[in-house]
Design an enzyme around this catalytic site. Structure first.
Site, PDB file in Angstrom:
ATOM      1  N   ASP A  22       0.855  -1.195   0.000  1.00 55.07           N
ATOM      2  CA  ASP A  22       0.000   0.000   0.000  1.00 55.07           C
ATOM      3  C   ASP A  22       0.891   1.245   0.000  1.00 55.07           C
ATOM      4  O   ASP A  22       1.738   1.414   0.868  1.00 55.07           O
ATOM      5  CB  ASP A  22      -0.877  -0.009   1.270  1.00 55.07           C
ATOM      6  CG  ASP A  22      -1.599   1.317   1.469  1.00 55.07           C
ATOM      7  OD1 ASP A  22      -1.930   1.647   2.632  1.00 55.07           O
ATOM      8  OD2 ASP A  22      -1.806   2.038   0.471  1.00 55.07           O
ATOM      9  N   ASN A  24      -0.404   4.572  -0.273  1.00 52.04           N
ATOM     10  CA  ASN A  24      -1.028   5.846   0.155  1.00 52.04           C
ATOM     11  C   ASN A  24      -1.722   5.720   1.507  1.00 52.04           C
ATOM     12  O   ASN A  24      -2.581   6.525   1.844  1.00 52.04           O
ATOM     13  CB  ASN A  24      -2.018   6.309  -0.925  1.00 52.04           C
ATOM     14  CG  ASN A  24      -3.143   5.309  -1.114  1.00 52.04           C
ATOM     15  OD1 ASN A  24      -3.092   4.198  -0.569  1.00 52.04           O
ATOM     16  ND2 ASN A  24      -4.149   5.685  -1.873  1.00 52.04           N
ATOM     17  N   ASP A  26      -4.035   3.887   2.810  1.00 53.22           N
ATOM     18  CA  ASP A  26      -5.460   3.575   3.050  1.00 53.22           C
ATOM     19  C   ASP A  26      -5.636   2.104   3.425  1.00 53.22           C
ATOM     20  O   ASP A  26      -6.756   1.614   3.517  1.00 53.22           O
ATOM     21  CB  ASP A  26      -6.295   3.919   1.806  1.00 53.22           C
ATOM     22  CG  ASP A  26      -5.929   3.046   0.603  1.00 53.22           C
ATOM     23  OD1 ASP A  26      -6.564   3.184  -0.456  1.00 53.22           O
ATOM     24  OD2 ASP A  26      -4.988   2.211   0.730  1.00 53.22           O
ATOM     25  N   ASP A  30      -1.831  -1.266  -3.753  1.00 54.69           N
ATOM     26  CA  ASP A  30      -2.188  -0.518  -4.964  1.00 54.69           C
ATOM     27  C   ASP A  30      -1.063  -0.577  -6.005  1.00 54.69           C
ATOM     28  O   ASP A  30       0.016  -1.120  -5.736  1.00 54.69           O
ATOM     29  CB  ASP A  30      -2.482   0.941  -4.596  1.00 54.69           C
ATOM     30  CG  ASP A  30      -1.435   1.527  -3.668  1.00 54.69           C
ATOM     31  OD1 ASP A  30      -1.787   2.046  -2.591  1.00 54.69           O
ATOM     32  OD2 ASP A  30      -0.235   1.411  -4.000  1.00 54.69           O
ATOM     33  N   ASP A  99      -5.553 -10.654 -15.294  1.00 49.38           N
ATOM     34  CA  ASP A  99      -6.564 -11.659 -14.974  1.00 49.38           C
ATOM     35  C   ASP A  99      -7.823 -11.346 -15.788  1.00 49.38           C
ATOM     36  O   ASP A  99      -8.355 -10.231 -15.692  1.00 49.38           O
ATOM     37  CB  ASP A  99      -6.882 -11.576 -13.468  1.00 49.38           C
ATOM     38  CG  ASP A  99      -7.185 -12.940 -12.876  1.00 49.38           C
ATOM     39  OD1 ASP A  99      -6.652 -13.253 -11.802  1.00 49.38           O
ATOM     40  OD2 ASP A  99      -7.941 -13.701 -13.520  1.00 49.38           O
ATOM     41  N   ASP A 193      -9.839 -16.702 -15.901  1.00 46.59           N
ATOM     42  CA  ASP A 193     -10.567 -17.171 -14.718  1.00 46.59           C
ATOM     43  C   ASP A 193     -11.641 -18.192 -15.109  1.00 46.59           C
ATOM     44  O   ASP A 193     -12.402 -17.940 -16.039  1.00 46.59           O
ATOM     45  CB  ASP A 193     -11.239 -15.931 -14.098  1.00 46.59           C
ATOM     46  CG  ASP A 193     -11.826 -16.205 -12.740  1.00 46.59           C
ATOM     47  OD1 ASP A 193     -11.060 -16.528 -11.831  1.00 46.59           O
ATOM     48  OD2 ASP A 193     -13.063 -16.097 -12.603  1.00 46.59           O
ATOM     49  N   GLU A 246      -7.393 -21.004 -15.914  1.00 43.85           N
ATOM     50  CA  GLU A 246      -7.742 -21.650 -14.652  1.00 43.85           C
ATOM     51  C   GLU A 246      -8.887 -22.597 -14.986  1.00 43.85           C
ATOM     52  O   GLU A 246      -9.975 -22.149 -15.351  1.00 43.85           O
ATOM     53  CB  GLU A 246      -8.207 -20.634 -13.603  1.00 43.85           C
ATOM     54  CG  GLU A 246      -8.506 -21.324 -12.280  1.00 43.85           C
ATOM     55  CD  GLU A 246      -9.484 -20.567 -11.412  1.00 43.85           C
ATOM     56  OE1 GLU A 246     -10.341 -19.848 -11.934  1.00 43.85           O
ATOM     57  OE2 GLU A 246      -9.386 -20.695 -10.190  1.00 43.85           O
ATOM     58  N   HIS A 316      -4.168 -17.246  -4.542  1.00 48.69           N
ATOM     59  CA  HIS A 316      -5.032 -16.410  -3.689  1.00 48.69           C
ATOM     60  C   HIS A 316      -6.294 -17.130  -3.249  1.00 48.69           C
ATOM     61  O   HIS A 316      -7.080 -16.589  -2.449  1.00 48.69           O
ATOM     62  CB  HIS A 316      -5.395 -15.146  -4.460  1.00 48.69           C
ATOM     63  CG  HIS A 316      -6.237 -15.429  -5.648  1.00 48.69           C
ATOM     64  ND1 HIS A 316      -5.773 -16.103  -6.772  1.00 48.69           N
ATOM     65  CD2 HIS A 316      -7.548 -15.203  -5.894  1.00 48.69           C
ATOM     66  CE1 HIS A 316      -6.742 -16.250  -7.644  1.00 48.69           C
ATOM     67  NE2 HIS A 316      -7.828 -15.712  -7.140  1.00 48.69           N
ATOM     68  N   ASP A 317      -6.515 -18.353  -3.790  1.00 47.26           N
ATOM     69  CA  ASP A 317      -7.720 -19.112  -3.421  1.00 47.26           C
ATOM     70  C   ASP A 317      -7.409 -20.273  -2.490  1.00 47.26           C
ATOM     71  O   ASP A 317      -8.329 -20.955  -2.038  1.00 47.26           O
ATOM     72  CB  ASP A 317      -8.365 -19.742  -4.673  1.00 47.26           C
ATOM     73  CG  ASP A 317      -9.027 -18.726  -5.564  1.00 47.26           C
ATOM     74  OD1 ASP A 317      -9.101 -18.988  -6.774  1.00 47.26           O
ATOM     75  OD2 ASP A 317      -9.447 -17.673  -5.044  1.00 47.26           O
TER      76      ASP A 317
HETATM   77  O1  TEU Z   1     -11.733 -19.308  -8.694  1.00 48.21           O
HETATM   78  C1  TEU Z   1     -12.456 -20.424  -9.170  1.00 48.21           C
HETATM   79  C2  TEU Z   1     -13.005 -21.204  -8.026  1.00 48.21           C
HETATM   80  O2  TEU Z   1     -13.749 -22.138  -8.159  1.00 48.21           O
HETATM   81  C3  TEU Z   1     -12.579 -20.791  -6.669  1.00 48.21           C
HETATM   82  O3  TEU Z   1     -13.741 -20.525  -5.972  1.00 48.21           O
HETATM   83  C4  TEU Z   1     -11.742 -21.892  -6.072  1.00 48.21           C
HETATM   84  O4  TEU Z   1     -11.904 -23.062  -6.782  1.00 48.21           O
HETATM   85  C5  TEU Z   1     -12.216 -22.183  -4.665  1.00 48.21           C
HETATM   86  O5  TEU Z   1     -12.406 -20.970  -4.077  1.00 48.21           O
HETATM   87  C6  TEU Z   1     -11.111 -22.915  -3.915  1.00 48.21           C
HETATM   88  O6  TEU Z   1     -10.951 -24.169  -4.395  1.00 48.21           O
HETATM   89  C7  TEU Z   1     -11.723 -18.159  -9.533  1.00 48.21           C
HETATM   90  C8  TEU Z   1     -10.897 -17.092  -8.819  1.00 48.21           C
HETATM   91  O7  TEU Z   1      -9.553 -17.560  -8.675  1.00 48.21           O
HETATM   92  C9  TEU Z   1     -11.532 -16.833  -7.482  1.00 48.21           C
HETATM   93  O8  TEU Z   1     -10.737 -15.929  -6.709  1.00 48.21           O
HETATM   94  C10 TEU Z   1     -12.911 -16.234  -7.733  1.00 48.21           C
HETATM   95  O9  TEU Z   1     -13.578 -16.093  -6.488  1.00 48.21           O
HETATM   96  C11 TEU Z   1     -13.758 -17.149  -8.634  1.00 48.21           C
HETATM   97  O10 TEU Z   1     -13.045 -17.689  -9.751  1.00 48.21           O
HETATM   98  C12 TEU Z   1     -14.898 -16.333  -9.232  1.00 48.21           C
HETATM   99  O11 TEU Z   1     -14.365 -15.404 -10.150  1.00 48.21           O
HETATM  100 CA    CA Z   2      -3.532   2.030  -1.127  1.00 48.38          CA
END
Ligand code: TEU
Ligand code: CA
Length: 537
Positions: A22, A24, A26, A30, A99, A193, A246, A316-317
C-alpha cells in the site's frame, strides 16, 4: 516442438494487488505500491507478473466481480499508474499478464444495469428466467436471484456475479474488444478465470449431485473449445501472448484438449487435483489427513499427462503451501525450501504466489470476524443452515478460508509489516516479526535467498527448462525424478516427510540442496530434504 515461445523458460509471480503493497496509507495495496517493488521482483528473478484483477469493481469478490473491463479500480490507482507499471516492468524485462474474468461480470456492470432496466439487447448478455434451474453454486449459496421485475438471473458464484451468456455473439465481440484494449497497452497475455465453464450448452436442470449439480451442462463443453480456438485465431495469435487458463474439475484428458500445443487453444492450464489431495469428498472445508505419497502420485500423473503444465503450490484461493504440504514448526524453513525446489524443478512453467518466496504461512486469525472473503461468508451461512456449531464453523473456516493467502505481504517487522502506514484491510500475521523480506534479505540461508538461488539454478539448467521428466522411484513419502536434456541429467530428490528416509542413491555429485552437510556413507534424506544430484551421462 513448435516455435520456441518467450514464456517457455519464464518464472511467473502472482500479485494479489490488495495485499501486496500500500503506497497511500489507506490500508489497501495498490499499483504505485507494486511499482515500488519491481526491483525486488527483478532481483528475485521474476520474468512475468500475473496481476490479479485491478479493474473497477465493487470488491465483493475482491475484483473477480468486474464492473468495467477497460478501467482501473480507483482503490488501486489510475490508468496512468497502470501504464507506468507496464512500461517500468518492461524496462526491467518483466512482462505482465492480467486476470481475465469473463465467466461473469459484476452486477454493477453497465451491461447488467441495462439488462435489469429491461433492455432486451443486454438481457441476452446474461441468463434470465422465470423458473430457476436446480444448479449448485461454487460458494454454497443459491444460484438464482430474483429481480424487481419478478424474474430471476443466474450466477454460479455470488449473487453479485451474474454469468455471461457466451452463446450470444455480442458478448464475444465485447470481450475480444477488451482483450485487444489491454494487449494494445503492452500486456503480454492473460490468466483466464474459470475459463472451462464459460459456455453453457443449456440452463436445463442437471442430474442431482453432491457437488455442483448441473455441471454437465457447462463443464469443458465443445462450445468452450470453439470459443478458445476463436479467441486464439482472432486475437491472441496476433500478439506474442502467453495464455494460461484456470480450469476447474479437469481430468488429464480434458486438460490435454484445452492446452496441448496442436489444439490452438490455451498455452497452459492450472489443474486442481493436488490442491484437493486432503479434501474430503472433494470439498476443501472438510479435510482428511494429507498424505505425501498421494501428492507425489498426483504431480507425477500431471507431469506425464501435459506437455507443459502450469505448476503451482498455492495462490489467492488456496491456503499457504507450507501449511498445506510442508511444516510450520521446526521444519518451517526446510519444508518451504523443499516446496520451492520441487515446484521449480518440475517440467512446465512455475508460478510463485506473493509471499511464498519468504515462507509466509496461513493467517493467525482470532475469530470469524477477522475473515473478509465472500466465499467464507457464504460457506459459513451454509454451515449455519446445516446447524454446525459456531465452534466447529470457526475451526473449519479459519483453517481453510482463502483469506489465509491474502494477509498483507510482510516486508519488514514493523507494526504493519511495512505493508501500510494505515490500518491494513486484513489482519497482518504476528509472525512478521521473523517472516519478512527485510530479515530474509540479510540472512544468506533464508527461504528468500533459496528462492533466488533456485530460480537462478533453473534458468541455467537445460535439463530443467527443456528436459524430459521421468519419475524414478517413490519410496515412502519420497519423490525421486529425473530431468534430462542432451548434455545434462539431474536426479531430483524430495523427502516430503518429517523423518529420515533411506533411498537408493543415483547420480554422481550433489550440486544443490536445502541442507549443507551430506551424510556420504549410509545414504538417506533428512526431514524435508531437497537435493539435486547431477549424473555424468
Ligand atoms: O476461482 C475459481 C473457483 O472455483 C474458486 O472458488 C476456487 O476453486 C475455490 O475458491 C477454492 O478451491 C476463480 C478465482 O480464482 C476466485 O478468486 C474467484 O472467487 C472465482 O473464480 C470467481 O471469479
Ligand atoms: Ca492504497
Amino acid at each position: 516442438t513448435g516455435t520456441k515461445k518467450w514464456w517457455k523458460n519464464a518464472v511467473v509471480y502472482q500479485i494479489y494487488p490488495r495485499s501486496f503493497c500500500d503506497s497511500n496509507g489507506d490500508g489497501i495495496g495498490d499499483l504505485p505500491g507494486i511499482i515500488s517493488k519491481l526491483n525486488y521482483l527483478k532481483n528475485l528473478g521474476v520474468d512475468v507478473i500475473w496481476l490479479s484483477p485491478v479493474y473497477p469493481s465493487p470488491g465483493y469478490d475482491n475484483g473477480y466481480d468486474i464492473s468495467d473491463y477497460k478501467g482501473i479500480n480507483p482503490e488501486f490507482g489510475t490508468m496512468e499508474d497502470m501504464e507506468r507499471l507496464i512500461s517500468r516492468a518492461k524496462r526491467l524485462g518483466i512482462k505482465i499478464i492480467m486476470d481475465l474474468v469473463i465467466n461473469h461480470t459484476s452486477d454493477e456492470h453497465e451491461w447488467f444495469k441495462n439488462a435489469l432496466a429491461g433492455d432486451p439487447k443486454y438481457r441476452n448478455y446474461y441468463f434470465f428466467s422465470d423458473t430457476p434451474n436446480n444448479w449448485g453454486s461454487f460458494f454454497g449459496n443459491k444460484t438464482w436471484t430474483k429481480t424487481e421485475n419478478g424474474d430471476y438471473y443466474m450466477h454460479l458464484f455470488s449473487e453479485k456475479q451474474p454469468d455471461l451468456n457466451w452463446q450470444n455473439p455480442d458478448v464475444y465481440d465485447e470481450i475480444t474488444d477488451v482483450m485487444r484494449f489491454w494487449l494494445d497497452k503492452g500486456i503480454a497475455g492473460f490468466r483466464c478465470d474459470v475459463i472451462n465453464i464459460i459456455y453453457k450448452n443449456s440452463i436445463k436442470n442437471g442430474r442431482r449431485r453432491l457437488i455442483l449439480t448441473g455441471r454437465e451442462h457447462y463443464l469443458n463443453t465443445e462450445g468452450c473449445h470453439e470459443l478458445l480456438k476463436r479467441f486464439n485465431k482472432d486475437v491472441w495469435s496476433k500478439y506474442k501472448t502467453f495464455i494460461v487458463g484456470e480450469t476447474i474439475f479437469v481430468t488429464p484428458n480434458e486438460a490435454k484438449l484445452l492446452c496441448d500445443e496442436d489444439r490452438g487453444e490455451l498455452d497452459a492450464i492450472f489443474f486442481f487435483e493436488h490442491m484437493d489431495v486432503d479434501s474430503r469428498g472433494g470439498i476443501k472445508w472438510f479435510k482428511k489427513q494429507y498424505k505425501p505419497n498421494k501428492l507425489i502420485k498426483i504431480i507425477d500423473k500431471w507431469q506425464n499427462a501435459l506437455e507443459f503444465p502450469a505448476n503451482y503450490l498455492e495462490n489467492h484461493d488456496q491456503i499457504r503451501s507450507v501449511n498445506h504440504f510442508g511444516n510450520t514448526k521446526e521444519y518451517w524453513e526446510k519444508s518451504a525450501k523443499l516446496l520451492c525446489g520441487l515446484n521449480l524443478s518440475l517440467k512446465g512453467i512455475p508460478f510463485i504466489y506473493e509471499g511464498e518466496e519468504i515462507g509466509m504461512t496461513n493467517g493467525d486469525f482470532i475469530g470469524l470476524r477477522d475473515i473478509k472473503d465472500i466465499e467464507s461468508y457464504n460457506v459459513n451461512q451454509a454451515m449455519k443452515r446445516l446447524l454446525l456449531t459456531h465452534k466447529l464453523r470457526r475451526k473449519l473456516i479459519l483453517r481453510t478460508s482463502r483469506d489465509n493467502a491474502r494477509t498483507p505481504i510482510q516486508w519488514d517487522s514493523s507494526e504493519n509489516a511495512g505493508f501500510t502506514t494505515g490500518t491494513p484491510w486484513l489482519r497482518v500475521n504476528e509472525n512478521k516479526s521473523f517472516i519478512n523480506v527485510e530479515a530474509e534479505q540479510e540472512d544468506e540461508y533464508s527461504i528468500l535467498n533459496f528462492y533466488k538461488q533456485m530460480i537462478e539454478f533453473r534458468k541455467n539448467s537445460k535439463a530443467i527448462t527443456e528436459g524430459v521428466y521421468r519419475r524414478v522411484a517413490a519410496p515412502n513419502d519420497v519423490y525421486i525424478f529425473t530431468r534430462e536434456a542432451k548434455e545434462e541429467r539431474l536426479y531430483i530428490y524430495c523427502n516430503l516427510s518429517s523423518s529420515n528416509r533411506h533411498v537408493e542413491f543415483y547420480g554422481d555429485r550433489i550440486i544443490f540442496g536445502n541442507y549443507h552437510a551430506y551424510d556420504r556413507d549410509n545414504f538417506y534424506l533428512k526431514p524435508y530434504e531437497f537435493r539435486i544430484v547431477a549424473s555424468n551421462i
